[in-house]
Design an enzyme around this catalytic site. Sequence first.
Site, PDB file in Angstrom:
ATOM      1  N   HIS A 124      39.515  42.899  35.251  1.00 29.76           N
ATOM      2  CA  HIS A 124      40.493  41.808  35.088  1.00 29.76           C
ATOM      3  C   HIS A 124      41.616  42.173  34.119  1.00 29.76           C
ATOM      4  CE1 HIS A 124      37.824  40.560  31.617  1.00 29.76           C
ATOM      5  NE2 HIS A 124      39.005  40.356  31.077  1.00 29.76           N
ATOM      6  N   ASP A 160      33.394  43.701  37.480  1.00 33.21           N
ATOM      7  CA  ASP A 160      34.485  43.593  36.510  1.00 33.21           C
ATOM      8  C   ASP A 160      34.654  44.900  35.737  1.00 33.21           C
ATOM      9  OD1 ASP A 160      36.629  42.413  35.252  1.00 33.21           O
ATOM     10  OD2 ASP A 160      35.427  41.463  33.686  1.00 33.21           O
ATOM     11  N   SER A 234      38.793  42.290  25.911  1.00 31.28           N
ATOM     12  CA  SER A 234      38.206  42.657  27.192  1.00 31.28           C
ATOM     13  C   SER A 234      38.267  44.154  27.410  1.00 31.28           C
ATOM     14  CB  SER A 234      38.953  41.963  28.332  1.00 31.28           C
ATOM     15  OG  SER A 234      38.720  40.596  28.347  1.00 31.28           O
TER      16      SER A 234
END
Length: 516
Positions: A124, A160, A234
Amino acid sequence: MRYAYAITGALLLGGATATIALQPGHAQLAQNEAGAIQVAAPRAGAPMSFADMVAKLQPAVVNISTKQTIVQKQQANPFQGTPFGDLFGQFGGGGNGAPVKREGASLGSGFLISADGYVVTNNHVISPGAQGATVDSITVTLNNNKEYDAKVIGKDQDSDLALLKINASDLPFVKFGDSAQARVGDWVVAIGEPFGLGGTVTAGIISSINRVTGQGGAYDRFIQTDASINQGNSGGPMFDMNGNVIGINSQIFSQSGGNIGIGFAIPASTAKPIIQTFMKGGTIERGYIGVQLQPGTIDDGIAAAYGIPKNQGELIADVTAGGPSAKAGVKPGDVVIKVNGLAVTPQQTLSYLVSNVSPGSTARLDILRNGKPVVANVTVVPRPTNDKLQEQLGGDDQGFGGDDDNSDDNSSAASPAAGGLLGMAVQPLTPGIARAVGVEANTQGVVIASVDNGSDAFGKLKRGDVILSVNANPVKTAADVDRLVQAAKTAGRPQVLLQVKRGRGNATFLPVKIKS
């Protein structure tokens, strides 16, 4: 649940104690006078400081940024063609509604896993951040502020994970560790770039391992930590005390969007084989059997209706026509209790078990159908993309319960109570009624004419809902409903499970209590 950002944390100095020694005499010294504070040695396993370890690891952690183009459709100028058209157009009134472009960006973290420039991050982080957006470029910035254009080697939405490559050599890098050895209570250190501030180091402990978040799929297993998680972390690494990467910071649980001490990292045991597959030029395949699952677990209502244990197995809400499960005889209303001998539980979901079966092999499903054991041998196929699955689902799920359509005119005993043990009046579904209530013309079932406001069905169902089956048995008449409900009552079941369709939405199963 917010899945977009990952994990760092509040600095914890476990085990360290401090003693204050005041010099004799009448003169009072500052509390932190040189030599006044003597720090005791920490307990075994508790670090005095993370500084030496961080000095080695931080150069391998990178910042990742993207430049994006977002195409948005403008609203048409309502005054176009009038004397006011040009005036309102000057102030962004939308003109003729033609699409407009604007620039976007994203920030995240990542880490080098080789001296020649392979970088691991979250999918992402490098994906479009809005509808209509495209990613134009990806930039990797090293700890020494050198910038490199990055190429995507592989990416996977379900896990992911993404692997990038920059053209450089002799770079600092880190290795994956063995996350299977991680234990609850172990120290972890996270390094990332929250809010684009630059390299930030935080620490915490492991709160849980193999945490199931309810997302489903092959990778719904995470390391949970109390370390703080913020935007921009992230894709950053989670290190154990030996400096090995045991997790990739990925998600947070928050009702406000900020850190509340519940964060999740993708375990290294999950990430490492996927990254290795990307490095070899391969793609990721997962098992798929073509079913839709009833949201949630086997709760009290479903368990009571079927006479089965609570929280064991999962309920099949629908079966994809012509798909692997349909060919194997799986039906809506089946409860799958095992996959290849492994029990289906809230911690080991059907989606998780099936996704990890290799495409081309056979998955043995142990099923309860009307309380009787059934076995279905399903040939597993590769899982379609998320976009393709969304197309297959289709429809507009209008939801059940909480409607205000159960007004007085449709909640009284407007007709003899066919299905009266449930507090409803039902009638056969004709093509004309099907058109009127908005379901597909080929739908088979009975339509609800009224709902008694004193029944358990009130608030769950409404006039115009179509009942397809009772306890997984198809119904076409009011007599079918009465017979099946009476059979359940005779068997001592306090509830029945109705398969219900509302308009063009997907059918779902609802437990409804039988009137005493």
